[in-house]
Design a protein around this motif. Structure first.
Motif, PDB file in Angstrom:
ATOM      1  N   LEU A   1       4.294   9.544  -3.869  1.00 48.46           N
ATOM      2  CA  LEU A   1       3.301   9.329  -2.656  1.00 48.46           C
ATOM      3  C   LEU A   1       3.376  10.224  -1.706  1.00 48.46           C
ATOM      4  O   LEU A   1       2.437  10.158  -0.937  1.00 48.46           O
ATOM      5  CB  LEU A   1       3.403   7.791  -2.252  1.00 48.46           C
ATOM      6  N   GLY A   2       4.203  11.193  -1.785  1.00 50.05           N
ATOM      7  CA  GLY A   2       4.398  12.028  -0.625  1.00 50.05           C
ATOM      8  C   GLY A   2       5.111  11.306   0.773  1.00 50.05           C
ATOM      9  O   GLY A   2       4.798  11.790   1.801  1.00 50.05           O
TER      10      GLY A   2
ATOM     11  N   GLY B   1      12.284  15.577   2.433  1.00 46.29           N
ATOM     12  CA  GLY B   1      11.991  14.730   3.603  1.00 46.29           C
ATOM     13  C   GLY B   1      12.546  13.495   3.753  1.00 46.29           C
ATOM     14  O   GLY B   1      12.288  12.461   4.766  1.00 46.29           O
ATOM     15  N   ILE B   2      13.279  13.016   2.623  1.00 48.31           N
ATOM     16  CA  ILE B   2      13.842  11.678   2.738  1.00 48.31           C
ATOM     17  C   ILE B   2      15.281  11.180   3.184  1.00 48.31           C
ATOM     18  O   ILE B   2      16.118  12.345   2.727  1.00 48.31           O
ATOM     19  CB  ILE B   2      13.777  11.201   1.079  1.00 48.31           C
TER      20      ILE B   2
ATOM     21  N   GLY C   1       0.823  -1.068  -0.179  1.00 44.50           N
ATOM     22  CA  GLY C   1      -0.259   0.157  -0.066  1.00 44.50           C
ATOM     23  C   GLY C   1       0.830   1.265   0.047  1.00 44.50           C
ATOM     24  O   GLY C   1       0.264   2.462  -0.381  1.00 44.50           O
ATOM     25  N   THR C   2       2.016   1.133   0.265  1.00 47.76           N
ATOM     26  CA  THR C   2       2.993   2.449   0.226  1.00 47.76           C
ATOM     27  C   THR C   2       4.323   1.762   0.398  1.00 47.76           C
ATOM     28  O   THR C   2       4.676   0.717   0.232  1.00 47.76           O
ATOM     29  CB  THR C   2       2.552   3.359   1.761  1.00 47.76           C
ATOM     30  N   LEU C   3       5.361   2.685   0.437  1.00 47.09           N
ATOM     31  CA  LEU C   3       6.706   2.498   0.548  1.00 47.09           C
ATOM     32  C   LEU C   3       7.387   3.479   1.317  1.00 47.09           C
ATOM     33  O   LEU C   3       7.537   4.911   1.016  1.00 47.09           O
ATOM     34  CB  LEU C   3       7.428   2.400  -0.850  1.00 47.09           C
ATOM     35  N   THR C   4       7.744   3.054   2.579  1.00 51.94           N
ATOM     36  CA  THR C   4       8.543   3.930   3.424  1.00 51.94           C
ATOM     37  C   THR C   4      10.050   3.759   3.652  1.00 51.94           C
ATOM     38  O   THR C   4      10.634   4.667   3.992  1.00 51.94           O
ATOM     39  CB  THR C   4       7.765   3.930   4.854  1.00 51.94           C
ATOM     40  N   GLY C   5      10.476   2.577   3.070  1.00 56.28           N
ATOM     41  CA  GLY C   5      12.041   2.399   3.096  1.00 56.28           C
ATOM     42  C   GLY C   5      12.730   1.330   2.298  1.00 56.28           C
ATOM     43  O   GLY C   5      11.855   0.450   1.973  1.00 56.28           O
ATOM     44  N   VAL C   6      13.718   1.451   2.081  1.00 52.18           N
ATOM     45  CA  VAL C   6      14.317   0.623   1.313  1.00 52.18           C
ATOM     46  C   VAL C   6      15.829   0.378   1.833  1.00 52.18           C
ATOM     47  O   VAL C   6      16.415   1.178   1.944  1.00 52.18           O
ATOM     48  CB  VAL C   6      14.631   1.102  -0.266  1.00 52.18           C
ATOM     49  N   PHE C   7      15.942  -0.964   2.022  1.00 57.83           N
ATOM     50  CA  PHE C   7      17.218  -1.366   2.580  1.00 57.83           C
ATOM     51  C   PHE C   7      18.069  -2.039   1.275  1.00 57.83           C
ATOM     52  O   PHE C   7      17.970  -3.054   0.743  1.00 57.83           O
ATOM     53  CB  PHE C   7      17.217  -2.529   3.686  1.00 57.83           C
TER      54      PHE C   7
END
Length: 250
Positions: A131-132, A177-178, A81-87
């Motif tokens: 996605l903001g 803000g990333i 449903g979203t993406l908040t992080g990538v390792f």
């Protein structure tokens, strides 16, 4: 420190640092995409993660292929449903002297260890901006991104680039803000280390202050911290998880 309801991609998630990090991120409440070229391994880790009460999906990916990484990012958003992080953790190495290292051998390590980080940053950040989302990237660098080692010319080059891309990525993406950070492991007690004889393992362990190899779980705890709000002041930095190697051994 909590990552409740975060949606994080873990590349190279089927084993080693990726496996341990996936479990630690899940314990903190994150939902995960376990991405690896080894789909069976990714599925096993996804099942372990699901047993911790969060969502997890396995995904086969060749991180050296930009189209495949773009598809991975799209899959993460479709399923979580979203993406908040990538390792950006996937990587390979091959011990080989410079004089024996033909262009194909050099290029393969660069493609997997360096280019994949760029692809993860590029496609992941574009999706977050769309996605903001004020997300976080953690890249796996290495102590060998800061010092040279015989037989690791291509690996040294790739990991030094990861450290530089972490700094530049943080600067480029700050206005959105990333955050972009990295972890630089020392000698980790992974299945790959199990292929070495006892004397070789001991020689590597002796380069740490405690004279022991580092468990993947200890690196995983640093990774989870970097993804959390507790690390909000860490941006563009590469955090050494090296038991003193860079501080005292060089």
């Amino acid at each position: 420190m909590t990552l409740k309801d975060q949606a994080i991609i873990v590349t190279g998630g089927a084993s080693g640092i990726g496996h341990a990090s996936a479990l630690e991120l899940a314990r903190q409440g994150a939902n995960l995409i376990i991405a690896d070229f080894d789909l069976n391994g990714a599925e096993r880790v996804a099942a372990e993660v699901q047993a911790l009460g969060v969502k997890a999906f396995a995904y086969k990916v060749d991180v050296s292929d930009p189209a495949a990484v773009e598809a991975l990012v799209d899959f993460a958003v479709e399923t979580l449903g979203t993406l908040t992080g990538v390792f950006n953790n996937a990587g390979i190495s091959k011990v080989q002297s410079l004089l024996e290292m033909d262009p194909a051998s050099y290029r393969r390590v660069i493609e997997v260890d360096q280019f994949s980080v760029y692809y993860g940053l590029y496609y992941g950040a574009r999706k977050m901006v769309e996605l903001g989302v004020k997300g976080v990237f953690v890249n796996t660098a290495s102590i060998y991104g800061s010092v040279a080692a015989k037989g690791s010319f291509n690996y040294n080059a790739a990991k030094a680039a990861v450290i530089a891309m972490t700094r530049s990525g943080a600067l480029e993406l700050a206005e959105h803000g990333i955050r972009v950070t990295a972890v630089a492991p020392g000698f980790i007690d992974t299945p790959m280390m199990g292929q070495l004889d006892q004397s070789a393992r001991a020689a590597l362990a002796a380069q740490h202050v405690t004279n022991q190899l580092i468990s993947p779980e200890k690196v995983a705890s640093v990774v989870a911290f970097l993804f959390s709000d507790a690390a909000s002041a860490v941006n563009g930095s590469t955090v050494a998880a090296d038991d003193g190697f860079l501080a005292f051994k060089v």
